[in-house]
Design a protein around this motif. Structure first.
Motif, PDB file in Angstrom:
ATOM      1  N   VAL A 179       0.847  -1.188   0.000  1.00 26.53           N
ATOM      2  CA  VAL A 179       0.000   0.000   0.000  1.00 26.53           C
ATOM      3  C   VAL A 179       0.886   1.244   0.000  1.00 26.53           C
ATOM      4  CG1 VAL A 179      -1.939  -1.104   1.179  1.00 26.53           C
ATOM      5  CG2 VAL A 179      -0.157   0.012   2.523  1.00 26.53           C
ATOM      6  N   GLN A 180       0.332   2.325  -0.532  1.00 28.38           N
ATOM      7  CA  GLN A 180       0.962   3.629  -0.423  1.00 28.38           C
ATOM      8  C   GLN A 180       0.063   4.498   0.438  1.00 28.38           C
ATOM      9  OE1 GLN A 180       1.458   4.737  -4.590  1.00 28.38           O
ATOM     10  NE2 GLN A 180       3.637   4.301  -4.460  1.00 28.38           N
ATOM     11  N   CYS A 181       0.659   5.132   1.434  1.00 22.83           N
ATOM     12  CA  CYS A 181      -0.132   5.878   2.407  1.00 22.83           C
ATOM     13  C   CYS A 181       0.375   7.308   2.554  1.00 22.83           C
ATOM     14  CB  CYS A 181      -0.079   5.192   3.775  1.00 22.83           C
ATOM     15  SG  CYS A 181      -0.756   3.516   3.810  1.00 22.83           S
ATOM     16  N   SER A 182      -0.543   8.199   2.879  1.00 25.20           N
ATOM     17  CA  SER A 182      -0.218   9.574   3.264  1.00 25.20           C
ATOM     18  C   SER A 182      -0.768   9.795   4.657  1.00 25.20           C
ATOM     19  CB  SER A 182      -0.846  10.581   2.285  1.00 25.20           C
ATOM     20  OG  SER A 182      -0.333  10.411   0.981  1.00 25.20           O
ATOM     21  N   SER A 183       0.095  10.255   5.559  1.00 26.76           N
ATOM     22  CA  SER A 183      -0.288  10.418   6.957  1.00 26.76           C
ATOM     23  C   SER A 183      -0.314  11.892   7.344  1.00 26.76           C
ATOM     24  CB  SER A 183       0.691   9.673   7.876  1.00 26.76           C
ATOM     25  OG  SER A 183       0.672   8.291   7.622  1.00 26.76           O
ATOM     26  N   PHE A 184      -1.233  12.220   8.250  1.00 30.71           N
ATOM     27  CA  PHE A 184      -1.372  13.582   8.751  1.00 30.71           C
ATOM     28  C   PHE A 184      -1.547  13.502  10.262  1.00 30.71           C
ATOM     29  CE2 PHE A 184      -2.990  13.241   4.483  1.00 30.71           C
ATOM     30  CZ  PHE A 184      -2.428  14.339   3.817  1.00 30.71           C
ATOM     31  N   GLU A 185      -0.766  14.305  10.992  1.00 37.82           N
ATOM     32  CA  GLU A 185      -0.781  14.271  12.454  1.00 37.82           C
ATOM     33  C   GLU A 185      -1.449  15.523  13.016  1.00 37.82           C
ATOM     34  OE1 GLU A 185       0.440  11.800  14.411  1.00 37.82           O
ATOM     35  OE2 GLU A 185       1.135  10.564  12.728  1.00 37.82           O
ATOM     36  N   SER A 186      -2.098  15.353  14.170  1.00 39.64           N
ATOM     37  CA  SER A 186      -2.705  16.492  14.847  1.00 39.64           C
ATOM     38  C   SER A 186      -1.619  17.400  15.436  1.00 39.64           C
ATOM     39  CB  SER A 186      -3.633  16.019  15.963  1.00 39.64           C
ATOM     40  OG  SER A 186      -2.895  15.349  16.982  1.00 39.64           O
ATOM     41  N   ASN A 187      -1.952  18.697  15.608  1.00 33.12           N
ATOM     42  CA  ASN A 187      -1.011  19.628  16.230  1.00 33.12           C
ATOM     43  C   ASN A 187      -1.676  20.504  17.284  1.00 33.12           C
ATOM     44  OD1 ASN A 187      -2.503  21.379  14.655  1.00 33.12           O
ATOM     45  ND2 ASN A 187      -0.842  21.783  13.178  1.00 33.12           N
ATOM     46  N   ASP A 188      -2.839  20.054  17.776  1.00 32.25           N
ATOM     47  CA  ASP A 188      -3.548  20.848  18.785  1.00 32.25           C
ATOM     48  C   ASP A 188      -3.469  20.239  20.177  1.00 32.25           C
ATOM     49  OD1 ASP A 188      -5.100  18.644  18.309  1.00 32.25           O
ATOM     50  OD2 ASP A 188      -6.935  19.715  17.810  1.00 32.25           O
ATOM     51  N   GLY A 189      -2.613  19.251  20.363  1.00 34.07           N
ATOM     52  CA  GLY A 189      -2.477  18.619  21.667  1.00 34.07           C
ATOM     53  C   GLY A 189      -1.338  19.196  22.473  1.00 34.07           C
ATOM     54  N   PRO A 190      -1.219  18.845  23.743  1.00 38.63           N
ATOM     55  CA  PRO A 190      -2.131  17.945  24.457  1.00 38.63           C
ATOM     56  C   PRO A 190      -3.458  18.625  24.817  1.00 38.63           C
ATOM     57  CG  PRO A 190      -0.423  18.711  25.940  1.00 38.63           C
ATOM     58  CD  PRO A 190      -0.069  19.246  24.587  1.00 38.63           C
ATOM     59  N   ILE A 191      -4.512  17.813  24.840  1.00 31.39           N
ATOM     60  CA  ILE A 191      -5.849  18.299  25.178  1.00 31.39           C
ATOM     61  C   ILE A 191      -6.256  17.678  26.514  1.00 31.39           C
ATOM     62  CG2 ILE A 191      -8.282  18.260  24.505  1.00 31.39           C
ATOM     63  CD1 ILE A 191      -7.345  18.288  21.593  1.00 31.39           C
ATOM     64  N   ASN A 192      -6.592  18.539  27.481  1.00 33.66           N
ATOM     65  CA  ASN A 192      -6.924  18.076  28.823  1.00 33.66           C
ATOM     66  C   ASN A 192      -8.251  17.323  28.836  1.00 33.66           C
ATOM     67  OD1 ASN A 192      -6.575  18.030  31.771  1.00 33.66           O
ATOM     68  ND2 ASN A 192      -8.364  19.386  31.772  1.00 33.66           N
ATOM     69  N   ILE A 193      -8.291  16.234  29.599  1.00 39.35           N
ATOM     70  CA  ILE A 193      -9.517  15.473  29.847  1.00 39.35           C
ATOM     71  C   ILE A 193      -9.852  15.638  31.320  1.00 39.35           C
ATOM     72  CG2 ILE A 193     -10.660  13.226  29.732  1.00 39.35           C
ATOM     73  CD1 ILE A 193      -8.552  12.377  27.672  1.00 39.35           C
ATOM     74  N   PRO A 194     -10.859  16.432  31.665  1.00 43.53           N
ATOM     75  CA  PRO A 194     -11.152  16.720  33.078  1.00 43.53           C
ATOM     76  C   PRO A 194     -11.500  15.458  33.860  1.00 43.53           C
ATOM     77  CG  PRO A 194     -12.275  18.275  31.645  1.00 43.53           C
ATOM     78  CD  PRO A 194     -11.730  17.199  30.762  1.00 43.53           C
ATOM     79  N   GLY A 195     -11.334  15.543  35.189  1.00 39.69           N
ATOM     80  CA  GLY A 195     -11.608  14.412  36.048  1.00 39.69           C
ATOM     81  C   GLY A 195     -12.981  14.430  36.675  1.00 39.69           C
ATOM     82  N   THR A 196     -13.819  15.396  36.294  1.00 39.68           N
ATOM     83  CA  THR A 196     -15.174  15.462  36.833  1.00 39.68           C
ATOM     84  C   THR A 196     -16.189  15.400  35.698  1.00 39.68           C
ATOM     85  OG1 THR A 196     -15.142  17.901  36.742  1.00 39.68           O
ATOM     86  CG2 THR A 196     -14.447  16.847  38.809  1.00 39.68           C
ATOM     87  N   GLY A 197     -17.340  14.836  35.989  1.00 39.36           N
ATOM     88  CA  GLY A 197     -18.405  14.742  35.001  1.00 39.36           C
ATOM     89  C   GLY A 197     -18.099  13.730  33.926  1.00 39.36           C
ATOM     90  N   LEU A 198     -18.764  13.901  32.771  1.00 43.86           N
ATOM     91  CA  LEU A 198     -18.577  13.034  31.604  1.00 43.86           C
ATOM     92  C   LEU A 198     -18.185  13.896  30.409  1.00 43.86           C
ATOM     93  CD1 LEU A 198     -21.711  10.737  32.071  1.00 43.86           C
ATOM     94  CD2 LEU A 198     -19.345  10.202  32.672  1.00 43.86           C
ATOM     95  N   PRO A 199     -16.981  14.435  30.435  1.00 40.17           N
ATOM     96  CA  PRO A 199     -16.584  15.384  29.398  1.00 40.17           C
ATOM     97  C   PRO A 199     -16.367  14.718  28.041  1.00 40.17           C
ATOM     98  CG  PRO A 199     -14.722  14.884  30.803  1.00 40.17           C
ATOM     99  CD  PRO A 199     -15.920  14.224  31.434  1.00 40.17           C
ATOM    100  N   LEU A 200     -16.532  15.502  26.994  1.00 43.55           N
ATOM    101  CA  LEU A 200     -16.230  15.107  25.618  1.00 43.55           C
ATOM    102  C   LEU A 200     -15.181  16.070  25.089  1.00 43.55           C
ATOM    103  CD1 LEU A 200     -16.732  13.586  22.935  1.00 43.55           C
ATOM    104  CD2 LEU A 200     -18.596  15.202  22.487  1.00 43.55           C
ATOM    105  N   ARG A 201     -14.038  15.568  24.667  1.00 47.64           N
ATOM    106  CA  ARG A 201     -12.971  16.405  24.140  1.00 47.64           C
ATOM    107  C   ARG A 201     -12.707  16.030  22.682  1.00 47.64           C
ATOM    108  NH1 ARG A 201     -14.357  19.135  27.449  1.00 47.64           N
ATOM    109  NH2 ARG A 201     -13.211  20.062  29.215  1.00 47.64           N
ATOM    110  N   LYS A 202     -12.346  17.063  21.897  1.00 50.05           N
ATOM    111  CA  LYS A 202     -12.164  16.862  20.461  1.00 50.05           C
ATOM    112  C   LYS A 202     -10.801  17.398  20.024  1.00 50.05           C
ATOM    113  CE  LYS A 202     -17.119  17.343  19.452  1.00 50.05           C
ATOM    114  NZ  LYS A 202     -18.137  18.050  18.616  1.00 50.05           N
ATOM    115  N   SER A 203     -10.198  16.653  19.084  1.00 49.50           N
ATOM    116  CA  SER A 203      -8.971  17.092  18.421  1.00 49.50           C
ATOM    117  C   SER A 203      -9.214  17.026  16.916  1.00 49.50           C
ATOM    118  CB  SER A 203      -7.795  16.180  18.814  1.00 49.50           C
ATOM    119  OG  SER A 203      -6.634  16.508  18.083  1.00 49.50           O
ATOM    120  N   GLU A 204      -8.732  18.051  16.200  1.00 49.96           N
ATOM    121  CA  GLU A 204      -9.054  18.161  14.777  1.00 49.96           C
ATOM    122  C   GLU A 204      -7.809  18.175  13.906  1.00 49.96           C
ATOM    123  OE1 GLU A 204     -11.412  21.702  14.536  1.00 49.96           O
ATOM    124  OE2 GLU A 204     -13.261  20.678  15.160  1.00 49.96           O
ATOM    125  N   ILE A 205      -7.951  17.579  12.736  1.00 51.19           N
ATOM    126  CA  ILE A 205      -6.932  17.636  11.678  1.00 51.19           C
ATOM    127  C   ILE A 205      -7.623  18.098  10.407  1.00 51.19           C
ATOM    128  CG2 ILE A 205      -5.291  16.321  10.280  1.00 51.19           C
ATOM    129  CD1 ILE A 205      -5.049  14.331  12.580  1.00 51.19           C
TER     130      ILE A 205
END
Length: 433
Positions: A179-205
């Motif tokens: 296979v031939q592949c092209s890869s793309f990495e995120s650059n908005d991290g690190p993204i905190n995941i809180p320790g309270t509640g049921l949080p939803l965190r998103k990272s975008e490319i």
């Protein structure tokens, strides 16, 4: 058989075989008449026996004026000719294999078990062993580790029973799918995941290249959470299509570093570390046919309030397409004639590979089996199984064979050729006389 004079006994002792021997077995004494104190050797020729059997050989010892002596020798004969052992699948030269192939070889009635080795180099040195196992009872084996795409592998088998362990078979080579592949990495991290509640965190490319997806993989999903099984991780395409990658997986672990690939051989294993690719919870083939263009999102959602938080360090998306490379091919593979204790150059008239897309500098020979009665020299340096040289070395006069055993009438070495872009051909033999 040793004789010993007792009480002055000095008569000639004659040995003979009293019992009838099975067909195919002959018995011969090195000397059948001995003086007391001498010995004889009994040679049993069983070279034509092709079955197991229990054998009793009754021996007579006679001498003038003495009682005849009878004694028995007992043998447990185990047929140990393993010359019919053949590798069957994957066949030598197979390409496009999946990442968890099943290996098969010819079963032998006289083999009690088999040993198996799989390696990334035909030297089968420990550092190249991918998987190995001893004592396989059946003539088939499926590895316990997944293989890599775009990779050439070698495998071999040997047979064994109570009497003998065979030589390793000549290796077969095969290539996983390309296979031939092209890869793309995120650059908005690190993204905190809180320790309270049921949080939803998103990272975008954001992908600015447009193309139709044939195969999508998620790579390097990496982070820390005090309770990885409290997380669900999803990927969302620019068109809003969603696939769950992992959810409530693994037990008491806090570090994760994984990838996801529909073609991976195994579902997620714990701890999920090392960047290993596993099958996702939901297939990534749901994205096939969509466009690469736009914003891709990795969602990390906490699904249990017991955790104390963590962070997502990063992730990547990989777009792949399979293709069939143009393989190299043999133009010349002609016998080399070498006088005893002498050497001769292997030139392109003897050995020549070509490729529609690659030059002689890019065509790489790997020695799959070294010569037994001489040395293969590349620019004066001895090469053995697993070593490499190039077609340009042959073209430039840098490859020679040196005979080191003048009594050997023939010799050979095995080789395969790769072009560096996934093209190759299976193990071939170069003959020397």
């Amino acid at each position: 058989i040793l004789t010993d004079p007792v009480a002055g006994f000095d008569s000639t002792v004659t040995f003979s075989i009293a019992s009838a021997l099975p067909q195919g077995i002959t018995a011969t004494f090195s000397k059948d008449s001995l003086q007391p104190g001498e010995f004889t050797l009994l040679d049993l020729d069983m070279s034509t026996v092709q079955t197991d059997l229990d054998l009793e050989v009754e021996v007579l010892a006679t001498a003038p004026g003495a009682d005849t002596v009878r004694f028995s020798l007992f043998f447990n004969i185990i047929f140990s000719d393993f010359s019919q052992l053949e590798l069957l699948a994957p066949v030598n030269g197979a390409s496009g294999l999946n990442l968890l192939p099943t290996f098969e070889w010819s079963p032998l009635d006289n083999a009690e078990s088999y040993d198996f080795q799989l390696a990334s180099n035909p030297s089968f040195a420990p550092e190249f062993i991918i998987d190995e196992i001893q004592g396989i009872k059946q003539a088939t084996f499926t590895p316990t580790v997944g293989l890599n795409e775009n990779t050439l592998y070698f495998w071999r088998v040997r047979a064994r029973n109570a009497c003998l362990e065979s030589e390793w078979s000549s290796p077969f080579g095969f290539h996983t799918f390309v296979v031939q592949c092209s890869s793309f990495e995120s650059n908005d991290g690190p993204i905190n995941i809180p320790g309270t509640g049921l949080p939803l965190r998103k990272s975008e490319i954001t992908i600015v290249q447009s193309g139709q997806i044939e195969d999508l993989n998620i790579v390097n999903v990496k982070g820390v959470h005090d309770a990885v099984p409290d997380l669900e991780v999803r990927v969302v395409s620019p068109e809003g299509t969603t696939a769950v990658l992992m959810s409530a997986d693994c037990g008491n672990t806090s570090i994760f570093h994984v990838g996801f690939d529909d073609e991976a051989p195994f579902e997620i294993q714990c701890p999920p570390i090392g960047g290993v690719a596993y099958k996702p919870k939901e297939p990534l083939s749901i994205f096939d046919g969509e466009s690469t263009l736009g914003t891709w999102t990795l969602e990390v959602e906490v699904i249990n309030t017991l955790g104390t938080g963590g962070y997502l360090e990063g992730w990547g998306v990989e777009f792949c397409a399979g293709f069939e490379p143009n393989p190299p091919y043999l133009v010349n593979n002609n016998v080399l004639r070498v006088p005893p204790n002498d050497s001769r150059q292997i030139n392109s008239g003897n050995l020549l590979s070509e490729d529609p897309d690659n030059s002689s500098e890019e065509l790489v020979y790997t020695i799959a089996r070294a010569p037994k009665h001489g040395d293969l020299l590349v620019w004066g340096e001895k090469k053995t199984a697993g070593d490499k040289f190039k077609q340009i070395d042959i073209n430039s006069g840098g490859v020679r064979y040196l005979n080191t055993n003048p009594d050997a009438e023939t010799d050979d070495f095995g080789f395969t050729v790769q072009d560096g872009t996934g093209g190759w051909f299976g193990v071939e033999t170069f003959n020397i006389i």
